[in-house]
Design a protein around this motif. Structure first.
Motif, short mmCIF file in Angstrom:
data_model
loop_
_atom_site.label_atom_id
_atom_site.label_comp_id
_atom_site.label_asym_id
_atom_site.label_seq_id
_atom_site.Cartn_x
_atom_site.Cartn_y
_atom_site.Cartn_z
N ASN A 108 0.82 -1.21 0.00
CA ASN A 108 0.00 0.00 0.00
C ASN A 108 0.85 1.26 0.00
O ASN A 108 0.45 2.29 0.55
N THR B 162 0.14 -1.92 -4.77
CA THR B 162 -0.78 -0.83 -4.44
C THR B 162 -2.08 -1.02 -5.21
O THR B 162 -2.15 -1.78 -6.17
N SER B 163 -3.09 -0.28 -4.77
CA SER B 163 -4.29 -0.13 -5.59
C SER B 163 -4.00 0.94 -6.63
O SER B 163 -3.03 1.71 -6.51
N ASN C 131 -4.53 4.00 -7.20
CA ASN C 131 -5.02 5.15 -6.45
C ASN C 131 -5.38 6.32 -7.36
O ASN C 131 -6.36 7.03 -7.11
N THR D 81 0.10 7.13 -1.53
CA THR D 81 -1.35 6.94 -1.64
C THR D 81 -2.06 8.29 -1.68
O THR D 81 -2.95 8.51 -2.50
N ASP E 74 -10.94 3.24 0.55
CA ASP E 74 -10.48 2.01 1.24
C ASP E 74 -11.59 0.96 1.29
O ASP E 74 -11.32 -0.21 1.10
N GLN F 163 -10.30 -0.85 -1.78
CA GLN F 163 -8.99 -1.50 -1.89
C GLN F 163 -9.24 -3.00 -1.70
O GLN F 163 -9.79 -3.41 -0.68
N ALA G 77 -9.17 -0.58 -8.44
CA ALA G 77 -9.83 -0.08 -7.23
C ALA G 77 -11.20 0.46 -7.63
O ALA G 77 -11.33 1.62 -8.02
#
Length: 340
Positions: A149, A161-162, A164, A194, A276, A293, A324
């Motif tokens: 993350n 990671t997502s 973002n 993030t 999230d 997420q 996401a």
């Protein structure tokens, strides 16, 4: 009177097998027949034997321990994600050591020294950045590192990671489609990738519609600071009619201020969106529209990538950016014709 420690030799003698067979039974992934394994485990149980993990690590050069570093646990996302990471690693035969760190470089240096003293096989940094100096020290020690993350502009560091930026853009488009005109953003800690990427996506989405400004306050991913940020943002005559908080943790704080301190309706007066999709987001009290997420998939990719680096020293670093999706609930005005 002290009891003598039961050894693998005692287990081997009772089970009628070799000492090496006992070692294989208690070594994850080692080859051993089901019949032998049953005899050894029965003997071990009768004698009260427990394998000496530290002694085995001296022989194999592998501690089968993973250092897991996290900066804060207030955000609901991290306790759940850490539990999933711990369970997934334990299923692979690894033990997890959790270390708490602050965002300051000196503190992270100290924590990293402690982790390396434990001769861990790998390190996962959750919500913590890693300097090039710290990266070099881990590489020199032969310890692979994963970012969870978090992402960095360094192709040599593996990360999960997502997406973002895409998530932030989706929020902007959703709010625009809902007919909103004045936008606010409650930013998280500005040293986090993030935060940077979520806000950049949000700004890009607004920019595509010709909107080049929005109100901005910083909540640092903390509830008290997010509350204060919301009070400042709404103590203006031209206050926003839509707010995007950089995570759900802060979105809850914003909603509480709007409803219970300022007497505003959510979403009647102000739409609120988070990021999230932590469990309380679906509670009726918040019913928060947010960006999800996918913690299970993030954990799966993190563990698979780290184990690959442990088992294949010199393997190339991998960066995984996972979808996401926007989850539409009742905290934000739903655009006409929107398919939920």
């Amino acid at each position: 009177m002290a009891h003598e420690r039961v050894t693998s030799i005692d287990v081997a003698r009772l089970a009628g097998v070799s000492r090496s067979a006992v070692s294989r039974v208690f070594t994850p992934g080692a080859s051993v027949s089901a019949h032998t394994a049953e005899k050894v485990r029965d003997a071990a149980e009768k004698l009260g034997y427990r394998p000496n993990v530290l002694a085995r690590s001296l022989i194999t050069g592998r501690s089968r321990m993973i250092g897991l570093v996290v900066a804060y646990l207030d955000n609901y996302f991290y306790p759940e994600a850490l539990e999933k990471l711990s369970n997934a690693l334990q299923a692979e035969g690894y033990h997890v050591l959790i270390f708490m760190a602050s965002q300051t470089a000196g503190n992270i240096d100290t924590v990293l020294e402690e982790i390396l003293d434990y001769q861990v096989d790998g390190i996962i940094m959750a919500s913590v950045a890693l300097s090039s100096e710290l990266t070099a020290r881990c590489q020199a020690a032969g310890v692979p590192v994963m970012l969870f993350n978090r992402a960095q502009d360094d192709a040599g560091i593996s990360a999960v990671t997502s997406d973002n930026r895409a998530g932030g853009r989706a929020v902007a488009r959703f709010l625009l489609d809902g007919g909103h005109k004045r936008f606010g953003h409650i930013a998280g800690w500005e040293g986090a990738s993030t935060q940077r990427d979520r806000e950049q996506g949000f700004a890009d989405g607004l920019g595509e519609a010709g909107i080049d400004r929005y109100d901005r306050e910083v909540g640092n991913f903390q509830i008290d600071e997010a509350r204060a940020a919301a009070r400042r943002m709404f103590d203006r005559p031209d206050r926003p009619d839509a707010v995007f908080a950089a995570n759900d943790h802060m979105a809850f704080a914003v909603m509480d201020v709007l409803r219970y301190e300022l007497g505003l309706s959510v979403p009647g007066d102000v739409s609120v969106v988070g990021f999230d999709d932590v469990p309380p987001a679906s509670w009726p009290a918040y019913d928060l529209t947010t960006v999800r997420q996918r913690a299970n998939l993030m954990v799966e990719r993190t563990v698979a990538t780290l184990l690959k680096m442990i088992e294949q020293p010199g393997a190339r670093a991998e960066q995984h950016v996972l979808p996401a999706p926007l989850v539409v609930r009742g905290s934000a005005r739903i655009p006409e014709g929107w398919d939920t």
